[in-house]
Design a protein around this motif. Structure first.
Motif, PDB file in Angstrom:
ATOM      1  N   THR A 202      13.091  -2.350   8.049  1.00 31.26           N
ATOM      2  CA  THR A 202      11.929  -2.872   7.305  1.00 31.26           C
ATOM      3  C   THR A 202      10.928  -1.731   7.191  1.00 31.26           C
ATOM      4  O   THR A 202      10.985  -0.758   7.951  1.00 31.26           O
ATOM      5  CB  THR A 202      11.283  -4.085   7.999  1.00 31.26           C
ATOM      6  OG1 THR A 202      10.804  -3.682   9.284  1.00 31.26           O
ATOM      7  CG2 THR A 202      12.255  -5.235   8.134  1.00 31.26           C
ATOM      8  N   GLU A 204       6.889  -0.955   7.138  1.00 32.51           N
ATOM      9  CA  GLU A 204       5.590  -1.539   7.486  1.00 32.51           C
ATOM     10  C   GLU A 204       4.511  -0.623   6.929  1.00 32.51           C
ATOM     11  O   GLU A 204       4.367   0.531   7.363  1.00 32.51           O
ATOM     12  CB  GLU A 204       5.485  -1.709   9.004  1.00 32.51           C
ATOM     13  CG  GLU A 204       6.692  -2.428   9.627  1.00 32.51           C
ATOM     14  CD  GLU A 204       6.926  -3.838   9.075  1.00 32.51           C
ATOM     15  OE1 GLU A 204       5.950  -4.501   8.674  1.00 32.51           O
ATOM     16  OE2 GLU A 204       8.108  -4.279   9.023  1.00 32.51           O
ATOM     17  N   PHE A 211       4.478   4.514   5.181  1.00 31.67           N
ATOM     18  CA  PHE A 211       4.931   3.339   5.935  1.00 31.67           C
ATOM     19  C   PHE A 211       5.558   3.766   7.260  1.00 31.67           C
ATOM     20  O   PHE A 211       5.931   4.925   7.436  1.00 31.67           O
ATOM     21  CB  PHE A 211       5.930   2.513   5.124  1.00 31.67           C
ATOM     22  CG  PHE A 211       7.118   3.293   4.615  1.00 31.67           C
ATOM     23  CD1 PHE A 211       7.155   3.744   3.299  1.00 31.67           C
ATOM     24  CD2 PHE A 211       8.206   3.578   5.435  1.00 31.67           C
ATOM     25  CE1 PHE A 211       8.240   4.471   2.826  1.00 31.67           C
ATOM     26  CE2 PHE A 211       9.304   4.293   4.965  1.00 31.67           C
ATOM     27  CZ  PHE A 211       9.310   4.750   3.647  1.00 31.67           C
ATOM     28  N   SER A 213       8.894   3.026   9.627  1.00 32.56           N
ATOM     29  CA  SER A 213      10.231   2.449   9.437  1.00 32.56           C
ATOM     30  C   SER A 213      11.186   3.027  10.479  1.00 32.56           C
ATOM     31  O   SER A 213      10.746   3.574  11.479  1.00 32.56           O
ATOM     32  CB  SER A 213      10.721   2.723   8.012  1.00 32.56           C
ATOM     33  OG  SER A 213      11.881   1.967   7.744  1.00 32.56           O
ATOM     34  N   SER A 257       9.044  -5.629   4.105  1.00 36.88           N
ATOM     35  CA  SER A 257       8.485  -5.690   5.460  1.00 36.88           C
ATOM     36  C   SER A 257       9.153  -6.797   6.285  1.00 36.88           C
ATOM     37  O   SER A 257       9.875  -7.653   5.749  1.00 36.88           O
ATOM     38  CB  SER A 257       6.990  -5.963   5.377  1.00 36.88           C
ATOM     39  OG  SER A 257       6.808  -7.265   4.853  1.00 36.88           O
ATOM     40  N   ARG A 285       3.755  -3.559  13.268  1.00 36.38           N
ATOM     41  CA  ARG A 285       3.252  -3.130  11.963  1.00 36.38           C
ATOM     42  C   ARG A 285       1.784  -2.748  12.132  1.00 36.38           C
ATOM     43  O   ARG A 285       1.112  -3.247  13.064  1.00 36.38           O
ATOM     44  CB  ARG A 285       3.395  -4.251  10.920  1.00 36.38           C
ATOM     45  CG  ARG A 285       2.512  -5.432  11.176  1.00 36.38           C
ATOM     46  CD  ARG A 285       2.596  -6.493  10.073  1.00 36.38           C
ATOM     47  NE  ARG A 285       1.646  -7.572  10.313  1.00 36.38           N
ATOM     48  CZ  ARG A 285       1.844  -8.582  11.146  1.00 36.38           C
ATOM     49  NH1 ARG A 285       2.968  -8.669  11.853  1.00 36.38           N
ATOM     50  NH2 ARG A 285       0.917  -9.500  11.311  1.00 36.38           N
ATOM     51  N   SER A 289      -3.400  -2.675   6.527  1.00 38.14           N
ATOM     52  CA  SER A 289      -2.909  -1.625   5.633  1.00 38.14           C
ATOM     53  C   SER A 289      -3.982  -1.371   4.564  1.00 38.14           C
ATOM     54  O   SER A 289      -4.676  -2.282   4.150  1.00 38.14           O
ATOM     55  CB  SER A 289      -1.577  -2.005   5.020  1.00 38.14           C
ATOM     56  OG  SER A 289      -1.763  -2.759   3.872  1.00 38.14           O
ATOM     57  N   LEU A 305      -1.323  -1.014  16.101  1.00 41.97           N
ATOM     58  CA  LEU A 305      -0.127  -1.768  15.694  1.00 41.97           C
ATOM     59  C   LEU A 305      -0.150  -3.156  16.299  1.00 41.97           C
ATOM     60  O   LEU A 305      -0.575  -3.320  17.445  1.00 41.97           O
ATOM     61  CB  LEU A 305       1.136  -1.033  16.153  1.00 41.97           C
ATOM     62  CG  LEU A 305       1.319   0.403  15.670  1.00 41.97           C
ATOM     63  CD1 LEU A 305       2.578   1.010  16.273  1.00 41.97           C
ATOM     64  CD2 LEU A 305       1.420   0.441  14.142  1.00 41.97           C
ATOM     65  N   ASN A 308       5.301  -7.744  15.165  1.00 36.66           N
ATOM     66  CA  ASN A 308       5.886  -8.402  13.989  1.00 36.66           C
ATOM     67  C   ASN A 308       6.566  -9.699  14.414  1.00 36.66           C
ATOM     68  O   ASN A 308       6.904  -9.857  15.594  1.00 36.66           O
ATOM     69  CB  ASN A 308       6.929  -7.477  13.362  1.00 36.66           C
ATOM     70  CG  ASN A 308       6.407  -6.774  12.137  1.00 36.66           C
ATOM     71  OD1 ASN A 308       5.493  -7.260  11.469  1.00 36.66           O
ATOM     72  ND2 ASN A 308       6.978  -5.623  11.830  1.00 36.66           N
TER      73      ASN A 308
END
Ligand code: FMN
Length: 404
Positions: A202, A204, A211, A213, A257, A285, A289, A305, A308
Motif C-alpha cells: 500500500t 501511504e 508516500f 511504502s 492506501s 500512515r 497528508s 505516523l 493503519n
C-alpha cells in the motif's frame, strides 16, 4: 481425461526413448494434442516417423530448420500453447542443460518459453551410477526448486545389462502422473467457492508527490489469485499499486492506501468463503497528508505516523462460521514464533511464514520459501519454490481445511 489439453513432450537421447511412441498414444487417446520435441540424440533411439505418425504432427528438433514450417518464432508460440511440458526420458545431459538455462535446440528453448504457471514433469532415466552422481542430483534439485516435478526412476534391469535404479517409469505411470497434475477444477474443493485475495504494497501519502511504502511486488498474491481461479473459484483480488497483468478469470480492484484497501475489501467479506491476506499492508500512515509538495527547509523534519487498520484481523474477528482466514507473516529471521503468535492473536486458520532473505525469498523476486502453520498445530516447511508453485502448495493446504 486430457481432452483439449496441449502437451509438449520433450524426448532426449536415452535408451528409454523407444517407449515414447506409446506415451504419445496414451496422451492422444485421452484427448490431448501432443507436440513432440526430440533432441538429435533421441532420434537415434526412436524413429522420427513413428513419433510424427502417432502424434500427427511433425517432430521438432532444431531451431533453425525447415521443420518449423516457416514459423520462425514457433518456440514462443509453443510456450504459450502448451498446458504442460513432459520430458521423458530426460538424459543427464538434457537435465544439465535445462538446469543451467542452455537453449540451443527446440526442447530446451521451449522449456524457457513455457509460461511459468504451467506444470512440468521430468522423468530422468539413466544408469544408476549416473543418476546418483553429484552433478545429476544437483541438477535435479535445481529443477525441483524451480517447480518442476521429478518422477523418480524405477529399479530394475537396465540397458547396460545391470540391475538397479535408473529405469524410466512405464508410459502408463508417466501418463497418470501428468493427468494428476492437470486435474480439472471440478475436483478442487475451491471449485465454486468465493475467494478474496489482497496483494501488493500500500502507499501511504505524505504529500502530493511522496508516500511511504514497501518493496512488495504483488507476485505472491497474484499467483494465489491465478491458481484459485484455475481451481474454479470466483476470485476477487484487491491490490495495491503493482505492475502485473490481471490473471485470467480474476476480478481486480485497484487501490492505493491501507484505508482504501479495507474500504474495497470490506463489502466483499460477507460473501466470501475464504479470505487470503497476501498484501503487504503498511502498518502505519502519516497522521496528516499535505496537499501539494512539502518544501525543503534547513531544519530536520518529523512525520508523525499513526496505525493503519488491520484488514485481515477485521475479517477474521467479524467472520461468519465456516469462513476461512489465511494470512502471511514476512520476517527476516527467526520470525516463526511471531508468525505463530499472529496465527493465534488474529484467530487465523492458516498462516504462511514467509522468510525474507533479500535475494530468493520475500519481496520482488519470483521465488519464495514458505512455512505453513495451521491452527491445528501442523507445520509444513516448503522448499524454495517459484511463487506459482508456492501458491499451489498453499491452496492445496487450504483445500484440506475448507468446509465442503
Ligand atoms: C546406447 C546408449 C544409451 C544411452 N542411454 C542413456 C540413458 O539412458 N540416459 C542418459 O542420460 N544418457 C544415455 N546415453 C548418453 C546420451 O545419449 C548422451 O549423453 C547424449 O549426448 C544425450 O543427448 P541429449 O540429452 O541432447 O538427448 C546413452 C548413450 C548411448 C550410446
Amino acid at each position: 481425461m486430457l481432452t483439449g489439453r496441449n502437451i509438449l513432450l520433450g524426448i532426449s537421447g536415452g535408451i528409454a526413448a523407444y517407449k515414447t511412441p506409446q506415451l504419445v498414444r496414451l496422451l492422444k487417446k485421452s484427448g490431448a494434442d501432443v507436440q513432440v520435441l526430440a533432441t538429435t540424440s533421441a532420434l537415434k533411439f526412436v524413429s522420427e516417423l513413428s513419433l510424427a505418425t502417432v502424434s500427427n504432427r511433425p517432430v521438432l528438433t532444431g531451431i533453425f530448420t525447415a521443420d518449423t514450417e516457416g514459423e520462425y518464432t514457433r518456440h514462443i508460440s509453443l510456450g504459450e500453447w502448451a498446458d504442460a511440458f513432459v520430458i521423458a526420458p530426460a538424459t543427464a545431459n538434457t537435465l544439465a542443460r535445462l538446469a543451467t538455462g542452455l537453449c540451443d535446440d527446440m526442447l530446451s528453448l521451449c522449456f524457457l518459453t513455457l509460461r511459468p504457471d504451467k506444470p512440468v514433469l521430468i522423468a530422468p532415466a539413466m544408469d544408476g551410477h549416473m543418476y546418483n552422481s553429484l552433478s545429476v542430483q544437483r541438477n535435479l534439485s535445481t529443477l525441483a526448486e524451480e517447480g518442476c516435478r521429478i518422477l523418480e526412476p524405477e529399479s530394475g534391469s537396465l540397458a547396460s545389462g545391470q540391475c538397479g535404479l535408473g529405469r524410466m517409469p512405464e508410459p502408463e505411470t508417466i501418463f497418470e502422473a501428468l493427468a494428476g497434475m492437470l486435474a480439472t477444477p471440478e475436483k478442487s474443493a475451491l471449485n465454486g467457492k468465493t475467494v478474496v485475495v489482497t496483494a501488493g504494497p500500500t502507499r501511504e501519502k505524505i504529500d502530493g508527490v511522496r508516500f511511504l511504502s514497501n518493496y512488495s511486488s504483488g507476485k505472491m498474491g497474484f499467483a494465489i489469485a491465478a491458481d484459485a481461479a484455475r481451481r474454479g473459484a470466483v476470485v476477487r483480488l484487491v491490490t495495491g499499486p503493482v505492475n502485473l497483468p490481471t490473471p485470467p478469470g480474476v476480478e481486480r480492484i485497484d487501490v492505493e492506501s491501507a484505508e482504501q484497501m479495507l474500504a474495497a475489501a470490506r463489502p466483499l467479506f460477507d460473501d466470501c468463503d475464504l479470505f487470503i491476506g497476501a498484501a503487504a499492508v503498511a502498518d502505519y500512515r502519516p497522521e496528516a497528508s499535505v496537499e501539494g509538495k512539502i518544501k525543503k527547509k534547513d531544519a530536520e523534519m518529523e512525520i508523525r505516523l499513526v496505525r493503519n487498520p488491520d484488514i485481515l484481523a477485521e475479517f477474521a474477528t467479524n467472520r461468519k462460521p465456516g469462513q476461512l482466514a489465511v494470512g502471511f507473516a514476512l520476517e527476516t529471521a527467526g520470525g516463526i514464533d511471531y508468525a505463530r503468535k499472529k496465527l493465534t492473536d488474529k484467530q487465523l486458520d492458516l498462516i504462511a511464514f514467509n522468510i525474507y532473505n533479500g535475494h530468493t525469498s520475500g519481496f520482488e523476486v519470483d521465488t519464495n520459501v514458505l512455512t505453513l502453520l495451521g491452527r491445528d498445530g501442523s507445520v509444513t516447511e516448503l522448499p524454495l519454490l517459484s511463487k506459482e508453485k508456492a501458491a499451489a502448495k498453499l491452496l492445496d493446504a487450504v483445500e484440506t481445511i475448507l468446509p465442503r
